[in-house]
Motif scaffolding. Sequence first.
Motif, PDB file in Angstrom:
ATOM      1  N   GLU A 171      -7.633-103.832 -39.997  1.00  0.00           N
ATOM      2  CA  GLU A 171      -6.756-104.724 -40.738  1.00  0.00           C
ATOM      3  C   GLU A 171      -7.532-105.401 -41.862  1.00  0.00           C
ATOM      4  OE1 GLU A 171      -5.138-107.503 -37.989  1.00  0.00           O
ATOM      5  OE2 GLU A 171      -4.439-105.954 -36.592  1.00  0.00           O
ATOM      6  N   LEU A 172      -7.063-105.211 -43.085  1.00  0.00           N
ATOM      7  CA  LEU A 172      -7.691-105.864 -44.225  1.00  0.00           C
ATOM      8  C   LEU A 172      -7.417-107.355 -44.182  1.00  0.00           C
ATOM      9  CD1 LEU A 172      -6.957-103.355 -47.127  1.00  0.00           C
ATOM     10  CD2 LEU A 172      -9.222-104.075 -46.349  1.00  0.00           C
ATOM     11  N   GLY A 173      -8.469-108.131 -44.442  1.00  0.00           N
ATOM     12  CA  GLY A 173      -8.333-109.577 -44.398  1.00  0.00           C
ATOM     13  C   GLY A 173      -8.563-110.213 -45.750  1.00  0.00           C
ATOM     14  N   GLU A 174      -8.989-111.468 -45.728  1.00  0.00           N
ATOM     15  CA  GLU A 174      -9.202-112.228 -46.949  1.00  0.00           C
ATOM     16  C   GLU A 174     -10.492-111.790 -47.647  1.00  0.00           C
ATOM     17  OE1 GLU A 174      -9.267-116.260 -45.703  1.00  0.00           O
ATOM     18  OE2 GLU A 174      -7.107-116.332 -45.253  1.00  0.00           O
ATOM     19  N   ALA A 175     -10.676-112.326 -48.837  1.00  0.00           N
ATOM     20  CA  ALA A 175     -11.886-112.016 -49.597  1.00  0.00           C
ATOM     21  C   ALA A 175     -13.120-112.472 -48.810  1.00  0.00           C
ATOM     22  CB  ALA A 175     -11.848-112.703 -50.954  1.00  0.00           C
ATOM     23  N   ALA A 176     -14.132-111.632 -48.814  1.00  0.00           N
ATOM     24  CA  ALA A 176     -15.369-111.932 -48.080  1.00  0.00           C
ATOM     25  C   ALA A 176     -16.449-112.351 -49.062  1.00  0.00           C
ATOM     26  CB  ALA A 176     -15.815-110.707 -47.300  1.00  0.00           C
ATOM     27  N   ASN A 177     -16.906-113.555 -48.922  1.00  0.00           N
ATOM     28  CA  ASN A 177     -17.949-114.064 -49.806  1.00  0.00           C
ATOM     29  C   ASN A 177     -19.323-113.711 -49.235  1.00  0.00           C
ATOM     30  OD1 ASN A 177     -19.138-115.387 -51.949  1.00  0.00           O
ATOM     31  ND2 ASN A 177     -19.097-117.380 -50.917  1.00  0.00           N
ATOM     32  N   ILE A 178     -19.539-112.392 -49.100  1.00  0.00           N
ATOM     33  CA  ILE A 178     -20.796-111.882 -48.542  1.00  0.00           C
ATOM     34  C   ILE A 178     -21.535-111.105 -49.633  1.00  0.00           C
ATOM     35  CG2 ILE A 178     -21.861-110.406 -46.814  1.00  0.00           C
ATOM     36  CD1 ILE A 178     -20.548-112.894 -45.646  1.00  0.00           C
TER      37      ILE A 178
END
Length: 289
Positions: free
Chosen positions: A194-201
């Motif tokens: 499941e695609l989620g929110e933007a990842a600040n990684i």
Amino acid sequence: MTIVDTAKLPWDQRQRFMLLEARMIWDGQIRVGDLRDAFDISTRKAEKDFQLYRARCPNNLVLDNETGIYRADDRFEPAFLRGTAEEFLTVLRHHDLAQDLPLAMAAGGQVPAETLDLPQREFDVRVLQRIGGAIRERRWLAIEYQSMNRPDPRRLLIAPHSLAYVGRWHARAYSNDHQAFRDFLLSRIIGLPELGEAANIDSDQDWDWRNHVCVRIGPHPQLTDPQKRVVEHDFGMRRGMLEKNLRLALVPYLLKMLNVGRGDVDRPAAEQQIVLLNQAELDAFNRLG
């Protein structure tokens, strides 16, 4: 080594030269008619190809004037192919699926050979699609992952940044649950991620992926000199050593593939034909654990 400027040749002519060399490598001979029929060109055009090829690679072909057959000269060196074992194996695997490709046409029906391929670790193509989307859009991905350290699948939140093939397809990703960058086998992801929110990684923080190290492999020191020469040739070693520069994260996979690591020299040379030469360096990076 033959040096040929192939950039100035038309694409279709390079393809014909590749077929010519492939036939010389895998069949040892070729006729003008073989090139003509394979590409549906005129005899005159095929003859011009042979003339141009011989002008560029004068030491590669010998013409038998009685039969019209071109054979490989003892000094033959491919200029349009690599002439490697990997190239040959690729052709044998795929010529039935791609018979319109020059290398495939050359090998098809020419070489009695069999290949034994290990079973591939399959995965759901939709898993690859979701991982690819998460990488491009830099988003979190929720997955159900079955590891061998746990009896049941575990739901994880990962931020993948790259794919890697090491005999099996992995996603290199930051795991929110482990608070670390890890590898995840695509074949062990269950169901549809499941695609989620933007990842600040920031993938640059993946130290083991960003940094490289040289893995050095050599013949077992207890082999005889003739045995060492054979092993060196077998593994494409130069000056008694095979050097592979790769990401730190991929080092354990290479060592496993080659079956090298700690205690190499303690095993019988006839069984452990190659050894890891820079164990201490890799151990310092915790790559042998």
